[in-house]
Write a protein that holds these residues in place. Structure first.
Motif, PDB file in Angstrom:
ATOM      1  N   ALA A  73      49.398 -36.149  31.905  1.00 38.31           N
ATOM      2  CA  ALA A  73      47.923 -36.448  32.740  1.00 38.31           C
ATOM      3  C   ALA A  73      47.773 -35.029  33.984  1.00 38.31           C
ATOM      4  O   ALA A  73      47.339 -34.805  34.601  1.00 38.31           O
ATOM      5  N   SER A  74      49.232 -34.364  34.312  1.00 40.08           N
ATOM      6  CA  SER A  74      48.933 -33.261  35.688  1.00 40.08           C
ATOM      7  C   SER A  74      49.410 -31.886  35.102  1.00 40.08           C
ATOM      8  O   SER A  74      50.094 -30.900  35.450  1.00 40.08           O
ATOM      9  N   SER A  75      48.734 -31.802  33.425  1.00 40.20           N
ATOM     10  CA  SER A  75      48.682 -30.384  33.384  1.00 40.20           C
ATOM     11  C   SER A  75      47.759 -28.987  34.027  1.00 40.20           C
ATOM     12  O   SER A  75      46.907 -29.897  34.366  1.00 40.20           O
ATOM     13  N   VAL A 118      41.015 -24.764  32.500  1.00 43.17           N
ATOM     14  CA  VAL A 118      41.020 -25.174  31.831  1.00 43.17           C
ATOM     15  C   VAL A 118      41.387 -26.179  30.509  1.00 43.17           C
ATOM     16  O   VAL A 118      42.191 -25.622  29.383  1.00 43.17           O
ATOM     17  N   PRO A 119      40.566 -27.594  31.056  1.00 44.78           N
ATOM     18  CA  PRO A 119      41.407 -28.515  29.607  1.00 44.78           C
ATOM     19  C   PRO A 119      41.730 -27.838  28.501  1.00 44.78           C
ATOM     20  O   PRO A 119      40.505 -27.311  28.241  1.00 44.78           O
ATOM     21  N   TRP A 120      42.926 -28.910  28.208  1.00 39.55           N
ATOM     22  CA  TRP A 120      42.670 -28.115  27.472  1.00 39.55           C
ATOM     23  C   TRP A 120      42.314 -28.892  25.505  1.00 39.55           C
ATOM     24  O   TRP A 120      41.868 -30.050  26.070  1.00 39.55           O
ATOM     25  N   THR A 121      41.807 -27.948  24.789  1.00 38.51           N
ATOM     26  CA  THR A 121      41.561 -29.005  23.919  1.00 38.51           C
ATOM     27  C   THR A 121      41.650 -28.935  22.154  1.00 38.51           C
ATOM     28  O   THR A 121      42.928 -28.287  22.277  1.00 38.51           O
ATOM     29  N   GLN A 150      47.282 -36.119  27.599  1.00 32.66           N
ATOM     30  CA  GLN A 150      46.337 -35.946  28.994  1.00 32.66           C
ATOM     31  C   GLN A 150      45.280 -37.170  28.960  1.00 32.66           C
ATOM     32  O   GLN A 150      45.273 -37.054  27.843  1.00 32.66           O
ATOM     33  N   SER A 151      45.506 -37.321  29.891  1.00 33.39           N
ATOM     34  CA  SER A 151      43.683 -38.126  30.205  1.00 33.39           C
ATOM     35  C   SER A 151      42.661 -37.601  30.244  1.00 33.39           C
ATOM     36  O   SER A 151      42.613 -35.638  30.565  1.00 33.39           O
ATOM     37  N   ALA A 152      41.759 -37.615  29.592  1.00 35.38           N
ATOM     38  CA  ALA A 152      40.440 -36.698  29.390  1.00 35.38           C
ATOM     39  C   ALA A 152      39.966 -36.434  30.638  1.00 35.38           C
ATOM     40  O   ALA A 152      40.027 -36.880  31.401  1.00 35.38           O
ATOM     41  N   ARG A 153      39.198 -35.081  30.560  1.00 38.64           N
ATOM     42  CA  ARG A 153      39.057 -34.661  31.592  1.00 38.64           C
ATOM     43  C   ARG A 153      37.405 -34.108  31.586  1.00 38.64           C
ATOM     44  O   ARG A 153      37.456 -33.966  30.337  1.00 38.64           O
TER      45      ARG A 153
END
Ligand code: HEC
Ligand code: HEC
Ligand code: HEC
Length: 415
Positions: free
Chosen positions: A232-234, A238-241, A290-293
């Motif tokens: 989650a602390s990525s 830009v959030p990974w997909t 990772q948590s959904a962002r």
């Protein structure tokens, strides 16, 4: 202080207790040399894919004859010869001996191995996959090359102490699927937690060199590079997909994240060689860490990074700015088709370690990223300029807090 003392006490106790236990790990009888042609070709081919994904070559060398020095915080450990040479390799190893080494970190003759060999991950590999890897290794050309002595200071040169380590930290496999998750997730977890040994680099380690179970995938320093958090602390702006991860695994490059470099480049190449289903399962498993962002975060990050004036007014960076304008501006501000610096993970990590590497060594994209140009290195930049440049680049292109002087100099020393 009390924590440190009790930690040492605990380790000492465990080591002492396990000494006896270690004595029980005996030698497994040598076998007569096998005929390479006796292995089923399909099994060998499957073993090759698995061994490639496991990165055996990254540490044991292209011909698998070992002798490569791996720096660890405890000293340098050399990989050993895993070709079927009977005298200097594993030519006299039965499949049982090989399986024991991969699952428990015990060599055929009974001596304990160091976890620089990631058996604490490989332990999760299934019997069937280990059999395939064994078949692959045993059908490689034998190379006669004796082991290199390790440069480990006392007390780390006591291999028996690893019995205590194993008792405390080795969670022996094979991988047990989580019944609450579907098959694809379990497949991804199996690959990441086993042969892929992703956590070996991406999970921080405690003072005994074991992965910190409380902080899986929280990001860690490895070989002077920083393996970013995948949880989650990525740090990725830009959030990974799934799509971005597949680009990263297949090409070693993604438009929102930039290039895979350093120790990740080998891993990327190996991941790309997996069957498509497996690469996808791996990407989905990483995403599940990772948590959904907020999807709006992606647009905000892209437009901040694309803005020519992003933090342009950052005060007091004349020295770094001068270096940037002289050496980087041409490509990174005035060039086209470049990933905006603000999206690169090197600029957004807790440490400038990767930025230093990229700037001094340059970037050679993987063959799969043939459309990405290489970046020249700047090996002649002095330490002061390098730190000033990093301070400036961070402040100007990232929304993360500035690197402190301590961050800037610690990473210079570790480089
Ligand atoms: C991150 C580096 C690394 C990777 C990846 C790696 N190894 Fe190793 N391996 C080592 C090191 C270092 C040693 C020696 C450990 C020691 O001497 O305590 C070793 C030792 C071994 C041994 C024990 C050999 C002996 O003589 O005792 C076997 C078997 C082995 N590796 C198999 C493999 C296989 C198969 C793969 C790929 C699936 C692999 N290794 C991937 C670093 C690695
Ligand atoms: C030998 C150490 C090592 C191993 C093993 C490793 N990584 Fe990495 N990884 C790194 C480093 C170092 C980086 C940073 C590279 C860069 O930014 O150019 C990285 C970057 C990444 C990134 C990009 C993260 C970001 O936000 O920029 C992803 C995703 C990733 N790794 C996934 C994996 C997966 C999945 C595995 C297991 C199959 C794995 N890694 C195994 C060292 C490693
Ligand atoms: C000749 C063109 C060129 C010059 C000059 C140049 N770069 Fe690059 N740089 C590239 C290319 C090409 C890439 C990889 C492709 C991409 O990221 O779009 C790259 C990538 C990077 C990355 C991302 C690396 C990663 O692992 O994510 C950083 C950070 C970077 N450059 C910083 C700099 C800095 C700082 C300078 C000045 C010292 C500089 N570059 C000079 C072309 C250049």
């Amino acid at each position: 202080m009390r924590l440190v003392l009790s930690g040492i006490l605990l380790a000492a106790l465990a080591t002492g207790g396990a000494w006896v236990w270690a004595g029980r790990a005996g030698a497994i009888a040598p076998i007569a040399p096998l005929n390479a042609a006796s292995f089923d070709a399909a099994l060998v081919a499957r073993g090759e894919v698995l061994a490639t994904f496991g990165g055996c070559e990254s540490c044991h060398g292209q011909d698998l004859s070992g002798g490569i020095g791996l720096p660890t915080p405890f000293g340098t450990i050399h990989s050993t010869n895993i070709t079927p040479d009977p005298d200097t390799g594993i030519g006299t190893w039965s499949e049982v001996a090989f399986t024991r080494a991969m699952r428990q970190g015990i060599s055929r003759d009974g001596h304990l191995l160091y976890p620089a060999f990631p058996y604490d991950s490989f332990t999760n590999t299934s019997d069937a996959d280990l059999a395939a890897i064994y078949a692959f290794l045993m059908s490689r050309p034998a190379v006669a090359k004796p082991a290199q002595p390790d440069a480990l200071p006392f007390p780390f040169n006591i291999r028996r102490a690893m019995a205590g380590w194993n008792l405390l930290y080795l969670c022996q496999g094979p991988f047990a699927p989580d019944p609450a998750r579907d098959e694809a997730w379990n497949r991804g977890a199996y690959l990441a937690e086993g042969l892929g040994h992703c956590a070996a680099c991406h999970t921080p380690r405690n003072r005994f060199g074991a992965r910190d179970a409380a902080r899986p995938y929280a990001g860690a320093v490895v070989e002077g590079w920083y393996a970013p958090a995948l949880n989650a602390s990525s740090p990725a702006p830009v959030p990974w997909t799934q799509e971005a991860l597949l680009n990263y695994f297949y090409d070693g490059w993604d438009a929102d994240h930039g290039i895979a470099s350093g120790p990740m480049q080998d891993v990327q190449r190996h991941t790309a060689a997996l069957p498509e289903e497996d690469t996808t399962a791996l990407a989905d498993y990483v995403l599940s860490l990772q948590s959904a962002r907020d999807p709006a975060a992606a647009e905000a990050a892209r437009s901040f990074a694309a803005s020519a004036d992003a933090n342009a007014e950052a005060p007091g960076f004349a020295a770094g700015q001068a270096v940037f304008e002289k050496s980087c501006q041409n490509c990174h501000r005035d060039g086209t088709d470049m990933v905006p610096l603000g999206l690169s993970s090197a600029v957004n990590l807790p440490t400038p370690a990767n930025l230093y590497h990229v700037v001094t060594e340059g970037v050679v994209p993987s063959e799969s990223a043939y459309f990405v140009k290489p970046m020249p290195g700047f090996p002649l930049l002095g330490e002061e300029d390098l730190a000033a440049l990093a301070r400036y680049v961070r402040q100007r292109f990232s929304t993360k807090p500035a690197w402190t002087d301590a961050d800037l100099s610690a990473a210079l020393t570790a480089k």
